[in-house]
Each structure stands twice: as C-alpha cells, then as structure tokens.
Design an enzyme around this catalytic site. Structure first.
Site, PDB file in Angstrom:
ATOM      1  N   HIS A 124      63.251  62.299  53.893  1.00 31.19           N
ATOM      2  CA  HIS A 124      64.435  62.593  53.085  1.00 31.19           C
ATOM      3  C   HIS A 124      64.185  62.265  51.624  1.00 31.19           C
ATOM      4  O   HIS A 124      65.122  62.026  50.865  1.00 31.19           O
ATOM      5  CB  HIS A 124      65.629  61.810  53.627  1.00 31.19           C
ATOM      6  N   LYS A 132      43.317  40.554  33.726  1.00 31.83           N
ATOM      7  CA  LYS A 132      43.413  39.086  33.805  1.00 31.83           C
ATOM      8  C   LYS A 132      42.921  38.475  32.489  1.00 31.83           C
ATOM      9  O   LYS A 132      43.560  37.597  31.922  1.00 31.83           O
ATOM     10  CB  LYS A 132      42.549  38.547  34.957  1.00 31.83           C
ATOM     11  N   GLU A 178      41.600  49.528  45.067  1.00 32.34           N
ATOM     12  CA  GLU A 178      40.745  48.598  44.336  1.00 32.34           C
ATOM     13  C   GLU A 178      39.278  48.751  44.715  1.00 32.34           C
ATOM     14  O   GLU A 178      38.385  48.490  43.913  1.00 32.34           O
ATOM     15  CB  GLU A 178      41.186  47.150  44.597  1.00 32.34           C
TER      16      GLU A 178
HETATM   17  O1  PA5 Z   1      41.062  42.022  46.178  1.00 30.25           O
HETATM   18  C1  PA5 Z   1      40.947  41.247  45.255  1.00 30.25           C
HETATM   19  O2  PA5 Z   1      39.869  40.660  45.043  1.00 30.25           O
HETATM   20  C2  PA5 Z   1      42.105  40.930  44.322  1.00 30.25           C
HETATM   21  O3  PA5 Z   1      43.203  41.732  44.542  1.00 30.25           O
HETATM   22  C3  PA5 Z   1      42.513  39.464  44.530  1.00 30.25           C
HETATM   23  O4  PA5 Z   1      42.865  39.267  45.859  1.00 30.25           O
HETATM   24  C4  PA5 Z   1      43.674  39.063  43.632  1.00 30.25           C
HETATM   25  O5  PA5 Z   1      43.387  39.355  42.292  1.00 30.25           O
HETATM   26  C5  PA5 Z   1      43.944  37.561  43.767  1.00 30.25           C
HETATM   27  O6  PA5 Z   1      42.782  36.834  43.513  1.00 30.25           O
HETATM   28  P1  PA5 Z   1      42.619  35.341  43.949  1.00 30.25           P
HETATM   29  O7  PA5 Z   1      42.609  35.260  45.428  1.00 30.25           O
HETATM   30  O8  PA5 Z   1      41.326  34.890  43.368  1.00 30.25           O
HETATM   31  O9  PA5 Z   1      43.784  34.600  43.377  1.00 30.25           O
END
Ligand code: PA5
Length: 464
Positions: free
Chosen positions: A319, A433, A290
């Site tokens: 394996h 989202k 990410e």
């Molecule tokens: O790293 C990130 O920002 C995302 O993966 C969020 O953690 C994830 O989308 C969850 O978001 P939130 O904590 O706002 O629910």
C-alpha cells in the site's frame, strides 16, 4: 533445513528480455568458482574470522548463558548501547524471535528483562529511555569493537554518570562491555572498572558480528536459544562449502545479484512478508550497503561499486512502495522473505454474509491472507518483467534465523569477491567519523579540521 531459494522469476524463461539467461550464468561460472575459492581460502583468516563463529564458541556460549541467567534475575531492563553493526544484529534477533510486543508483556510472560537498543545519539531517544527505565534496575551492554565510537561512548558516559550518582562503586556491576580485547578505550575502562567483558575477535567486523557476543549476549538475556542460532549457521555453512550454485544458495544469490547489477539493477529491495523479519531487513541493509559500496576495487581501480538496499515490508508496503516496483524504472531486484507457517494464526470469522466483497475472506486465516498477498504481488511483478526471487523458510525459529544470517553473510562475501572489492572495510564511514572528531576539536584531527575550514561555504542563493 527448510531454507529454500526460488529464483525462477529472475530468469529470461519467465521474464523474457528482462531476465537472466542460463548462458549468462554459465559464462559467470569461472568467476563464481574463483569467488568461492577466494572466500574459502580466507576462512577464519583476516577479516573472515566470522566464518569460524558457528564452530569456535562452545565455551563462550556457556559463559554467555551463565551471564545472561544472572542478568535476567537481577534487572528489569536490559539496554544495548551501540550503533550500526554493534546494534542492528541484536535488534534483528529480538524482532525475529521474541513476542512482537515483548516489552509490554507482564514480567511473568517475558521471563526476562525488558529490552532496548539505543542505535543513535538522538537526545530524544535517550530521554525517552530514561523516562521509562530505572537506571539502578537496569543492566547496560556497551558494545563497540573499536572502543571509540563517539555515539556509543557518549551513551555510555551519560548512563555511567547516572549509575554512579545512584549506586556509587556498585555502578560497575550494571555495565557489561563487549569490545576488542586489544584496541580502543572501552577495554581500558573495562579493565580499570572491572566490568564483565566479552571480546570481539579482530577478524569479526561490526556488520558480520551478530553471531558473536555482540548479538549472542543480548539474545541470550532475552531467552533466545543461541546454540540453535549457531547450529543453523553451521548447517548453512555446510551448503556453502559447495561451489555449485545448485547446492549453495548464497553463491546463487551472489551470482544473480552480480549479473543484475551489470544490467543496471542498482537497487536491491528486501521485502519480508512477516512483521518478525522487519528489522532483519534493516540489519541486511547495513551488511549489503557497507560491504559492497566501494569506490575502489582491490587493484586500485575506481569502480564505485554497490547496490542500494531498500527495506520494505509485506503486506504493508503493498500500500506504499509496490506501485513503484510495478511501474517505475527497471532498476530493482526484489528479495522476498517468505514464512510458510506463522507461530500463531487467526481464522477470519463470519459476520459479513451480506457483503460479498468482504465475505470472501471469512473462514480463511490471516496467515493465508499474508501468503496469498505475497503470491499475488510476486505474480504481478513477474508478469511485468520485474526481477524477484524468494527465500522461504517453514517457520521463524532460532535454527532458521541462524541459517539465514549465515546465508546473507556468505552471499555478501561472494558478492564482494565477484566485484573484486574489499567487503570488510568502510572508508566512507570512517570519513564521517573523522570529520565529526575534527568538529569537536579532537586531538590528532587538526589536519581534518583545517581541511574542513577551507571547504566552500553554503551560498545564500540556494537556501530558501
Ligand atoms: O560494520 C561496521 O564495521 C560499522 O557499522 C560499525 O559496526 C559501527 O560503525 C560501530 O562501530 P563500533 O563497533 O566500533 O562502535
């Protein structure tokens, strides 16, 4: 500090033409110094609030430990409701530092509630959880920084409904909210309903939040020494303050990965040789993917940057995937995580004296078997010119895990700076989202819904 990086097997002196030369590292030095300075200059600022986490949480730790003690005494199950960065860190800490069959242990051995993390919106997962816990004997930690994530808020609503039916007004005592102090809906609900609440600093993004209350509260509840995690992170930070790759392992890995990506190594495999670190590789996969997977750089240029993280487990995946690593495309860098000493070990007993093919194992330990298999796999891959490096630690404990988390976060920050991308946003995630909100007809997403309505329809020709 026992954490050590050995990157011999990345270098041309070992790998020949597949490896990196000292000259290539030397040429990257100005960029490395710049990346290090960029990260240091933003320490504690903007989205780099996480760099303060090892230092500025002393009072908070006292509060976390206090709440954790209270939770431990009052329930049989502690459930994290969250997703992505709000779930993976807690799972990684749980896997690394608690008994591998923790939930199956009798209460007197656990000394803490059973522990679950619902990192999805899958109804089967919710059903399975509700089958095995008594909601009125559980505490739920709802974690969402944005306070708006659909999966997490749905989990919360289902649980709150059940709790209210059973406990009425006392349902509120069973919820702990971890969220932004100033954004989203969860904070409003928390204030209205008087939930115990922990705040996530604005400068701490989901995937960099494991050393904030997001990971620390669940960890403390199950008896992990959170102060030790932070001590490990602090000591790693000391190494990372140095801009020399001979001292700073995070900067060294960022350099190696950067050069490798430029050589077409699009896949980064993390392969711990310890079951306890299996979910650590999950947490790291999100951090690396990410943070670095970006369409544009900071100057608006299209770069489509990033390296695909793959999770593997030694020796299990010997394996399974290791055949591909040895003989498939030269598109991978393999990160081995090595644990020198296991907390428990077993000597393989005699009993096969007549069978030499088995007897050679007798008298050795399972720990030796794991580590010799790591040695052998690494040896084979290296002989075949496959890039790999090893991060080792003497044992899995809070201090080393805190240090490793911080190392990987710093490595990601440096890698982002080297790529000149924003490692802290996630427009690709937001895209998904927003499309979901539009599908549900959420107010404010009408344009998206219209755009989606005009998307090309599936052709029957390609449906079998
Ligand atoms: O790293 C990130 O920002 C995302 O993966 C969020 O953690 C994830 O989308 C969850 O978001 P939130 O904590 O706002 O629910």
């Amino acid at each position: 500090m026992s954490i050590k990086l050995n990157y011999n097997n990345m270098m041309s002196s070992v790998l020949g033409s597949q490896g990196i030369t000292d000259g290539e590292i030397e040429s990257l030095k100005p960029a490395l110094l710049k990346a290090h300075a960029t990260v240091e200059q933003s320490r504690g600022k903007g989205m780099q609030g996480w760099m303060d986490s090892p230092y500025n949480q002393e009072e908070l730790i006292e509060r976390i430990n206090g709440v954790a003690k209270n939770v431990r005494s009052k329930c049989d199950a502690f459930v994290v409701l969250g997703i992505g960065g709000s779930a993976l860190g807690a799972t990684a800490l749980f896997g690394a530092l608690k008994h591998l069959y923790y939930n199956e242990l009798p209460r007197e051995k656990r000394n803490a509630p059973r522990f679950y993390v619902i990192d999805n919106a899958d109804p089967e997962r919710m059903n399975a959880l509700l089958d095995i816990i008594d909601v009125d004997n559980a505490v739920f930690n709802v974690i969402t920084k944005s306070g708006a994530t659909g999966e997490t808020m749905s989990q919360y609503l289902i649980v709150m409904d059940l709790l209210t039916k059973k406990l009425g007004d006392r349902a509120n005592e069973r919820i702990i909210a971890t969220t932004s102090s100033n954004k989203g809906n969860l904070i409003k609900l928390a204030q209205k309903q008087n939930f115990t609440t922990f705040y996530i600093d604005d400068g701490v993004g989901g995937r960099f939040s494991v050393l904030s209350p997001v990971g620390l509260l669940p960890a403390a509840v199950i008896g992990i020494d959170v102060a030790e995690l932070l001590r490990g992170a602090r000591d790693m930070d000391e190494r990372c303050k140095n801009n020399d790759i001979a001292v700073n392992p995070a900067l060294a890995i960022a350099a190696l990965q950067h050069i490798s990506m430029n050589k077409g190594k699009n896949i980064g495999v993390m392969m711990p040789y310890a079951d306890s670190l299996k979910y650590f590789a999950d947490w790291y996969a999100q951090l690396w993917a990410e943070s670095l997977g970006k369409e544009h750089d900071n100057d608006g240029k299209t770069v489509n940057a990033g390296q695909t993280p793959v999770k593997a487990l030694g020796v299990t995946d010997q394996h399974s995937q290791v055949q591909l690593y040895n003989e498939g495309p030269y598109d991978k860098v393999i990160t081995f995580l090595e644990v020198e000493n296991f907390k428990n070990d077993y000597t393989i007993p005699d009993g096969c004296e007549d069978y030499a093919d088995v007897n050679f194992l007798c008298g050795h330990t399972l720990g030796e078997l794991m580590n010799n298999e790591l040695f052998a796999t690494r040896y084979n891959l290296t002989r075949r010119g496959r890039m790999n490096y090893t991060v080792s630690m003497d044992k899995v404990n809070e201090y080393n895990i805190g240090a490793l988390i911080y190392l990987l976060q710093m490595q990601t920050a440096y890698a982002g700076a080297l790529l000149n991308i924003n490692a802290y946003d996630q427009p690709g995630v937001e895209g998904g989202k927003n499309a979901t909100y539009a599908l549900f007809g959420r107010k404010g997403y009408e344009d998206k819904a219209r755009e989606m309505a005009h998307a090309p329809k599936d052709s029957k020709k390609y449906i079998v």
